[in-house]
Enzyme design. Structure first.
Site, PDB file in Angstrom:
ATOM      1  N   SER A  60       1.024  -1.066   0.086  1.00 58.26           N
ATOM      2  CA  SER A  60      -0.378  -0.348   0.486  1.00 58.26           C
ATOM      3  C   SER A  60       0.615   1.573   0.657  1.00 58.26           C
ATOM      4  CB  SER A  60      -1.065   0.094   1.570  1.00 58.26           C
ATOM      5  OG  SER A  60      -1.702   1.447   1.364  1.00 58.26           O
TER       6      SER A  60
ATOM      7  N   TYR B 241      -2.731  -1.027   9.399  1.00 59.16           N
ATOM      8  CA  TYR B 241      -3.012  -1.947   9.019  1.00 59.16           C
ATOM      9  C   TYR B 241      -1.569  -1.138   8.100  1.00 59.16           C
ATOM     10  CZ  TYR B 241      -3.844  -1.576   3.363  1.00 59.16           C
ATOM     11  OH  TYR B 241      -3.880  -2.037   2.403  1.00 59.16           O
TER      12      TYR B 241
END
Length: 260
Positions: free
Chosen positions: A152, A165
């Site tokens: 990400s 996350y």
């Protein structure tokens, strides 16, 4: 340049391959000729739908079920993979050419709201599961194989609202570096592809028009990424065209935060 058939004769496993980015990757690799194992955790209907879509397009695929984030998940996945591969093609053998670590969950909470249970669960799914899937999968990968992990852009920019996350994805990126060096003698490349704001079910905030507009504006192209945008990058990294690319973090964000 045509990509038709460039994965012919190869077998791929895409974790979380039934929906979102994983579905797009599964379909793209199958379109290039790979036999694709579409992994899923709970949604059998979505996995079967993806397999059917691949078959309708003339490709080959089968579904593999294994819940991630629970004890023994890697062993369960590989047992299911072996069983389903043998059932699909008895002559295929247990080998693998492409492993895409795509499965993951999100946790949209700042540090003050993250419980120990939240923390343990997201790390179990996003970091521990791929670690042990790779541990058991390295010996199955044929020389010249490909490992691609989906990370990400949040590992490069501060997003306090998804801190846990982001940490799970940062850990995967170091795993990429270590394995790229370890597996180089076998001509296996290991890379990370990092999407930005992408139109998938993992991000429920996209239902809010104001948030959707703001995230779209973060890209220099003024739109959200589509799963196919990410799948095309992963397909390149999985191909022989990327044989000289390893240990890399590939930005697939559509130029998020290039400007001020």
């Amino acid at each position: 340049m045509t990509t038709t058939g460039r994965q012919q004769g190869r077998t791929a496993l895409v974790t979380g391959g039934s929906r979102g980015i994983g579905r797009a990757v599964s379909r793209r690799l199958a379109r290039e000729g790979a036999l694709v194992a579409v992994h899923y955790g709970h949604d059998a209907a979505a996995a079967e739908r993806t397999v059917k879509e691949i078959e309708t397009d003339g490709g080959r695929a089968f579904a593999v079920r294994a819940e991630l984030g629970v004890p023994g998940d890697a062993a369960t996945l590989w047992s299911a993979f072996d069983r389903e591969l043998a059932a699909y093609d008895a002559g295929a053998g247990p080998g693998l050419d492409i492993l895409v670590n795509n499965a993951g969950i999100t946790l949209p909470r700042p540090i003050e709201q993250v419980t120990e249970e939240d923390y343990d669960h997201i790390f179990a799914v996003n970091t521990k599961a791929p670690f042990f899937i790779l541990q058991r999968g390295i010996s199955r990968l044929r020389d010249g194989g490909r490992i691609i992990s989906v990370s990400s852009a949040a590992t490069r920019v501060a997003y306090p609202a998804i801190v846990a996350y982001s940490m799970t994805k940062a850990a995967l990126e170091h795993l990429t570096l270590s394995l790229a060096l370890q597996l180089a003698p076998r001509s296996i490349t290991v890379n990370t592809v990092a999407p930005g704001f992408t139109e998938t079910e993992i991000n429920p905030t996209l239902r809010n028009p104001q948030i959707r507009q703001a995230l779209s504006a973060a890209s220099v192209f003024n739109r959200l990424g589509a799963p196919a945008d990410i799948a095309d990058v992963i397909a390149f990294v999985a191909s022989d065209d990327a044989r000289w690319v390893t240990g890399q973090w590939l930005d697939a964000t559509g130029g998020v935060h290039l400007g001020l």
